[in-house]
Design a protein around this motif. Structure first.
Motif, short mmCIF file in Angstrom:
data_model
loop_
_atom_site.label_atom_id
_atom_site.label_comp_id
_atom_site.label_asym_id
_atom_site.label_seq_id
_atom_site.Cartn_x
_atom_site.Cartn_y
_atom_site.Cartn_z
N ARG A 23 0.83 -1.21 0.00
CA ARG A 23 0.00 0.00 0.00
C ARG A 23 0.86 1.26 0.00
O ARG A 23 0.57 2.24 -0.70
CB ARG A 23 -0.93 -0.01 1.22
CG ARG A 23 -2.01 -1.08 1.18
CD ARG A 23 -2.97 -0.93 2.36
NE ARG A 23 -4.04 -1.92 2.32
CZ ARG A 23 -4.09 -2.99 3.11
NH1 ARG A 23 -3.14 -3.20 4.02
NH2 ARG A 23 -5.09 -3.84 3.01
N HIS A 24 1.92 1.25 0.80
CA HIS A 24 2.78 2.43 0.93
C HIS A 24 3.52 2.72 -0.38
O HIS A 24 3.58 3.88 -0.81
CB HIS A 24 3.78 2.21 2.07
CG HIS A 24 4.53 3.44 2.46
ND1 HIS A 24 3.95 4.47 3.17
CD2 HIS A 24 5.82 3.81 2.25
CE1 HIS A 24 4.84 5.43 3.38
NE2 HIS A 24 5.99 5.05 2.83
N VAL A 45 -5.83 -6.83 -1.79
CA VAL A 45 -4.89 -5.70 -1.66
C VAL A 45 -4.53 -5.15 -3.03
O VAL A 45 -4.48 -3.93 -3.23
CB VAL A 45 -3.62 -6.14 -0.90
CG1 VAL A 45 -2.61 -4.99 -0.84
CG2 VAL A 45 -3.97 -6.58 0.52
N GLU A 48 -7.19 -2.98 -4.38
CA GLU A 48 -7.26 -1.72 -3.62
C GLU A 48 -6.22 -0.71 -4.12
O GLU A 48 -6.49 0.50 -4.15
CB GLU A 48 -7.02 -2.02 -2.15
CG GLU A 48 -6.92 -0.84 -1.23
CD GLU A 48 -6.47 -1.25 0.17
OE1 GLU A 48 -5.82 -0.43 0.83
OE2 GLU A 48 -6.76 -2.39 0.59
N ILE A 49 -5.04 -1.18 -4.52
CA ILE A 49 -3.94 -0.28 -4.87
C ILE A 49 -3.68 -0.21 -6.38
O ILE A 49 -2.72 0.45 -6.81
CB ILE A 49 -2.64 -0.70 -4.16
CG1 ILE A 49 -2.17 -2.08 -4.63
CG2 ILE A 49 -2.84 -0.68 -2.64
CD1 ILE A 49 -0.83 -2.52 -4.05
N GLN A 222 2.85 -0.18 9.18
CA GLN A 222 3.18 1.02 8.44
C GLN A 222 4.60 1.50 8.76
O GLN A 222 5.27 2.11 7.91
CB GLN A 222 2.16 2.14 8.74
CG GLN A 222 2.43 3.47 8.08
CD GLN A 222 2.32 3.41 6.57
OE1 GLN A 222 1.72 2.48 6.02
NE2 GLN A 222 2.87 4.41 5.89
#
Length: 253
Positions: A23-24, A45, A48-49, A222
């Motif tokens: 995600r990052h 995931v 989502e990205i 994170q």
């Protein structure tokens, strides 16, 4: 290396540290390919990205090779490869009634250490064929060790050995790939809020967390992703293992 516009491979990207990292990197502009054995989570995931998900058994070199080839054919060769896939199986070397744990040891080492080696090997081979960037860099590999490589607890011989191998692999790999402009680093996380920790009883988790000096809490995925970003973007980080642990030192048990 700037992350924006680069292709990144993240193993174990369907959950935990890998999902946070995927995600990052995507938020920083990378095109992310997730390699995972659990396709349900990986596809969630990836969707989502705006990335892609590829099923792989990291302990199988041919499976990894096929997955990396698929990524290269679909979006291009990666310049960033981050290994987060791993398992933890607790077992004494010699348990009750002299029961041995050799099979468990082999399984953990094959997934954690061999899996890391397989992905690094195939990814670096593709990176080496890329045109160098302005500073001569072609790529960066980040492998995931653990504080257990130095603080291995009772019942964690297999896990500690596998993560120790990843830490020991870092420098010789960096020296070998230097001629191709590829950096190799390792992160050794301490106690993090991941599915592996979530499976522990609440009282056990509380006892573990009490050993962390500051911040007195579990690490957040994170925060691993943030360190991965800093490694990618800082060209002088190479050939070493960084503990990310809130100053924790694990007790014997």
């Amino acid at each position: 290396m700037q992350i924006d516009g680069q292709i990144a491979v993240v193993t174990g990207g369907g959950s935990g540290l890998g999902a946070a990292t995927a995600r990052h990197l995507a938020a920083k502009g990378a095109k992310v390919a997730i390699l995972d054995f659990d396709m349900t989570r990986a596809e969630a995931v990836a969707g989502e990205i705006g990335g892609m998900a590829v099923k792989v058994d990291v302990s199988d070199a041919s499976s990894v090779g096929t997955a990396i080839d698929q990524i290269c054919d679909t979006v291009g060769a990666p310049r960033i490869a981050i290994n987060c896939a791993g398992i933890g199986v607790a077992a004494r070397i010699v348990g009750r009634e002299s029961k041995l744990s050799i099979e468990a040891f082999e399984k953990v080492v094959k997934v954690n250490l061999f899996g890391t080696y397989n992905v690094m090997s195939h990814a670096a081979a593709k990176m080496a064929q890329l045109e160098p960037l302005a500073d001569g860099e072609r790529g960066v590999v980040i492998n995931t060790s653990s504080v257990a490589y130095q603080d291995g607890q009772l019942g964690q011989a297999a896990y500690a050995a596998s993560k120790g191998g990843i830490a020991a692999l870092c420098l010789p790999a960096a020296r070998e790939f230097a001629q191709s402009g590829i950096r190799v680093m390792a992160i050794a996380p301490g106690l993090f809020h991941t599915p592996m920790m979530e499976g522990l009883p609440e009282e056990v988790a509380a006892k573990i967390t009490a050993n962390i000096p500051f911040p007195a809490r579990l690490g957040q995925p994170q925060e691993y992703a943030l360190l991965a970003e800093q490694i990618v973007t800082n060209p002088f980080l190479n050939g070493t293992t960084i503990r990310l642990d809130g100053a924790v030192r694990l007790p014997p048990r």
